[in-house]
Design a protein around this motif. Structure first.
Motif, mmCIF file in Angstrom:
data_model
loop_
_atom_site.group_PDB
_atom_site.id
_atom_site.type_symbol
_atom_site.label_atom_id
_atom_site.label_comp_id
_atom_site.label_asym_id
_atom_site.label_seq_id
_atom_site.Cartn_x
_atom_site.Cartn_y
_atom_site.Cartn_z
ATOM 1 N N ASP A 150 0.828 -0.875 0.326
ATOM 2 C CA ASP A 150 0.131 0.192 0.238
ATOM 3 C C ASP A 150 0.835 0.683 -0.661
ATOM 4 O O ASP A 150 0.717 1.980 -0.923
ATOM 5 N N LEU A 151 1.732 0.704 0.336
ATOM 6 C CA LEU A 151 2.645 2.086 0.987
ATOM 7 C C LEU A 151 3.911 2.726 -0.553
ATOM 8 O O LEU A 151 3.601 3.420 -1.538
ATOM 9 N N TRP A 152 3.630 1.332 -1.349
ATOM 10 C CA TRP A 152 4.237 1.672 -2.141
ATOM 11 C C TRP A 152 3.850 2.536 -3.491
ATOM 12 O O TRP A 152 4.481 3.520 -4.318
ATOM 13 N N THR A 153 2.249 2.479 -3.480
ATOM 14 C CA THR A 153 1.830 3.593 -4.625
ATOM 15 C C THR A 153 2.049 4.553 -4.046
ATOM 16 O O THR A 153 1.853 5.209 -5.146
ATOM 17 N N PHE A 154 2.668 5.405 -3.578
ATOM 18 C CA PHE A 154 2.770 6.352 -2.581
ATOM 19 C C PHE A 154 4.559 7.033 -3.524
ATOM 20 O O PHE A 154 4.440 8.192 -3.687
ATOM 21 N N THR A 155 4.254 5.775 -4.184
ATOM 22 C CA THR A 155 5.648 6.315 -4.993
ATOM 23 C C THR A 155 5.717 6.561 -6.063
ATOM 24 O O THR A 155 6.541 6.966 -7.183
ATOM 25 N N LEU A 156 4.499 6.017 -6.665
ATOM 26 C CA LEU A 156 4.619 6.417 -8.279
ATOM 27 C C LEU A 156 4.014 8.257 -8.820
ATOM 28 O O LEU A 156 3.312 8.924 -8.184
ATOM 29 N N ASP A 157 4.565 8.161 -9.894
ATOM 30 C CA ASP A 157 4.032 8.938 -10.159
ATOM 31 C C ASP A 157 2.755 9.192 -11.482
ATOM 32 O O ASP A 157 2.495 8.147 -11.793
ATOM 33 N N ASP A 158 1.808 10.445 -11.141
ATOM 34 C CA ASP A 158 0.426 9.851 -12.152
ATOM 35 C C ASP A 158 0.929 10.948 -13.649
ATOM 36 O O ASP A 158 1.310 11.632 -13.669
ATOM 37 N N ALA A 159 0.205 9.604 -15.099
ATOM 38 C CA ALA A 159 0.868 10.200 -16.208
ATOM 39 C C ALA A 159 -0.821 11.104 -16.444
ATOM 40 O O ALA A 159 -1.017 10.744 -17.770
ATOM 41 N N GLY A 160 -1.675 10.764 -16.280
ATOM 42 C CA GLY A 160 -3.044 11.572 -16.272
ATOM 43 C C GLY A 160 -3.981 9.987 -16.646
ATOM 44 O O GLY A 160 -3.788 8.606 -16.597
ATOM 45 N N THR A 161 -4.980 10.649 -17.779
ATOM 46 C CA THR A 161 -5.751 9.075 -17.951
ATOM 47 C C THR A 161 -5.229 9.276 -19.764
ATOM 48 O O THR A 161 -5.113 9.816 -20.794
ATOM 49 N N ARG A 162 -6.029 7.646 -19.539
ATOM 50 C CA ARG A 162 -5.942 7.488 -20.729
ATOM 51 C C ARG A 162 -7.374 6.454 -21.631
ATOM 52 O O ARG A 162 -7.592 6.437 -19.831
#
Length: 190
Positions: free
Chosen positions: A111-123
């Motif tokens: 669950d904590l790992w997801t906070f390290t991800l960048d957001d690339a918007g919608t597709r």
């Protein structure tokens, strides 16, 4: 932020803007960081300067990222383990934390790992998968999902896999791997 607070079991209480008196702990810590740490650093923007010119001295050398980070970590260590603010009556923040009987709850590393991800918007999910950075990504969970809007999150410098969330609900749908690097097992699953 709401998802993060939910995951960490933090109660969210919206406060009106420009009401620092309602957020005393946070505002006090912010003032302490500024006056006790930032003000002593080279390049501090609010530092009073003698004379009429408010600009930074030409010979002042600013800190690099590594130096700034090392100083901030040292200050944070001092604040938590040596500093004794008056409201804590002779205790350090660490001692106050350790004396607090509030039970702690572990949060899963996944669950904590997801906070390290960048957001690339919608597709839009298509029959070819998801197009991201001029490459196609696929996953077995995509079957029958063509046409839905998804939000892409990814770990910088690791372009072999992306994480996919439903754009409207934020629900995690699953991972997607590069289509041109898929293993036989991944291709079979799709």
């Amino acid at each position: 932020m709401t998802a993060a607070f939910d995951l960490l079991d933090v109660t969210v209480e919206d406060l009106p803007a420009y009401t620092p008196h309602l957020k005393g702990t946070v505002e006090g810590l912010n003032r302490a960081v500024e006056s006790m740490f930032l003000a002593a650093l080279p390049g501090y923007a609010r530092q009073p300067r003698p004379g009429k010119c408010a600009s930074r001295p030409k010979d002042e050398v600013l800190l690099g990222f590594e130096d700034f980070t090392a100083r901030l970590l040292a200050w944070t260590r001092w604040w938590n383990t040596e500093h004794q603010p008056a409201p804590l009556r002779g205790r350090t923040p660490l001692e106050a934390w350790q004396d607090d009987p509030t039970p702690l709850r572990d949060v899963a590393a996944a669950d904590l790992w997801t906070f390290t991800l960048d957001d690339a918007g919608t597709r839009t999910l298509t029959t070819r998968g998801i197009r991201f950075r001029r490459r196609d990504y696929v996953g077995p969970w995509m079957t029958g999902q063509a046409g839905i809007q998804v939000r892409i999150r990814f770990m910088p410098h690791h372009d072999h896999r992306i994480e996919v969330y439903h754009a409207a609900t934020g629900r995690y749908l699953g991972p997607a791997d590069l289509a041109d690097q898929a293993t036989d097992e991944q291709i079979s699953a799709v």
